[in-house]
Enzyme design. Structure first.
Site, mmCIF file in Angstrom:
data_model
loop_
_atom_site.group_PDB
_atom_site.id
_atom_site.type_symbol
_atom_site.label_atom_id
_atom_site.label_comp_id
_atom_site.label_asym_id
_atom_site.label_seq_id
_atom_site.Cartn_x
_atom_site.Cartn_y
_atom_site.Cartn_z
ATOM 1 N N THR A 222 105.100 26.766 100.133
ATOM 2 C CA THR A 222 105.971 27.664 100.918
ATOM 3 C C THR A 222 107.337 27.883 100.288
ATOM 4 O O THR A 222 108.188 28.572 100.866
ATOM 5 C CB THR A 222 106.181 27.093 102.340
ATOM 6 O OG1 THR A 222 106.890 25.840 102.234
ATOM 7 C CG2 THR A 222 104.872 26.900 103.058
ATOM 8 N N ASP B 168 108.768 19.090 93.187
ATOM 9 C CA ASP B 168 108.296 18.550 91.912
ATOM 10 C C ASP B 168 109.466 17.945 91.128
ATOM 11 O O ASP B 168 109.421 16.798 90.658
ATOM 12 C CB ASP B 168 107.650 19.697 91.116
ATOM 13 C CG ASP B 168 106.609 19.225 90.114
ATOM 14 O OD1 ASP B 168 105.999 20.085 89.451
ATOM 15 O OD2 ASP B 168 106.398 18.000 90.003
ATOM 16 N N ASN C 94 102.441 21.951 89.882
ATOM 17 C CA ASN C 94 101.746 23.116 89.298
ATOM 18 C C ASN C 94 100.590 22.575 88.461
ATOM 19 O O ASN C 94 100.469 21.372 88.246
ATOM 20 C CB ASN C 94 102.700 23.973 88.462
ATOM 21 C CG ASN C 94 103.314 23.191 87.316
ATOM 22 O OD1 ASN C 94 102.606 22.658 86.467
ATOM 23 N ND2 ASN C 94 104.623 23.073 87.340
ATOM 24 N N ASP D 277 114.330 14.612 102.812
ATOM 25 C CA ASP D 277 113.898 14.568 101.414
ATOM 26 C C ASP D 277 112.675 13.660 101.296
ATOM 27 O O ASP D 277 112.762 12.465 101.584
ATOM 28 C CB ASP D 277 115.069 14.019 100.576
ATOM 29 C CG ASP D 277 114.728 13.845 99.114
ATOM 30 O OD1 ASP D 277 115.642 13.556 98.332
ATOM 31 O OD2 ASP D 277 113.540 14.012 98.745
#
Ligand code: APR
Length: 179
Positions: free
Chosen positions: A120, A36, A26, A12
């Protein structure tokens, strides 16, 4: 940049104790799912307040905020391309994200950075092609960092990065330059 400075980490990214971690954001920079969501949850509500002041970020670039409650001092919010088959300049935009983050690290005099596998996940960029762009962009960047971590959430992605770095370390200089 030497491959010796690059390493693959399974896990993580919000737990990485590096100078900066990179967020797969984004264009709004107002949060989302995946990396995010994990970064906003771990950094706390001050992060969203700081992001609101940035007024978004174009695809292929990145903007910086403090890390707030994270171990990392900085978060570089990179906006990767959505995969559209590879004919819409996705490769250049993805390389631009890595370059923008490396530039930010250089500007801030940082020594270590951790990247997730940008684009990805939700953005569906093919893992191997994305990893090749990540490694090549870091390899050819003009300034050196002490440590670059490629933090992979799943074993398939980690195996791709490990094979790329292993091949690069063994390849003769001319091939490495081609990476
Ligand atoms: N740490 C490290 N890697 C992670 C973590 C985590 N905590 N969570 C997910 N990942 C991995 C995914 O498995 C994938 O390999 O990060 C990679 C990128 O996946 P996404 O987070 O889906 O990012 P991306 O494909 O770039 O899509 C960005 O998703 O969350 C929204 O707001 C974001 O709209 C943006 C889009």
């Amino acid at each position: 940049m030497s491959f010796m400075n690059m390493t693959v980490v399974r896990g993580d990214i919000t737990t990485r104790a590096v100078d900066a971690i990179v967020n797969a954001a984004n264009a709004s920079l107002l949060g989302g799912g995946g990396v995010d969501g994990a970064i906003h949850r771990a950094a706390g509500p001050e992060l969203l307040r700081a992001c609101r002041l940035l007024h978004g970020c174009p695809t292929g670039s990145a903007k910086a905020t403090p890390g707030f409650r994270l171990a990392a001092r900085w978060i570089f919010h990179a906006v990767g391309p959505v995969w559209s088959g590879g004919t819409r300049g996705e490769a250049e935009k993805l390389a631009g994200c890595y370059r923008a983050c490396l530039e930010l690290a250089h500007q801030h005099g940082l020594r270590s950075i951790a990247f997730p596998a940008l684009s990805t996940g939700i953005y569906k960029y093919p893992r191997r092609q994305a990893a090749e762009i990540a490694v090549r962009t870091c390899r050819t960047f003009g300034h050196s960092l002490e440590r670059i971590e490629f933090v992979c959430f799943d074993e398939e992605t980690a195996a791709i990065y490990r094979s790329l770095l292993a091949r690069s370390l063994l390849a003769p200089e001319r091939e490495q330059a081609a990476l």
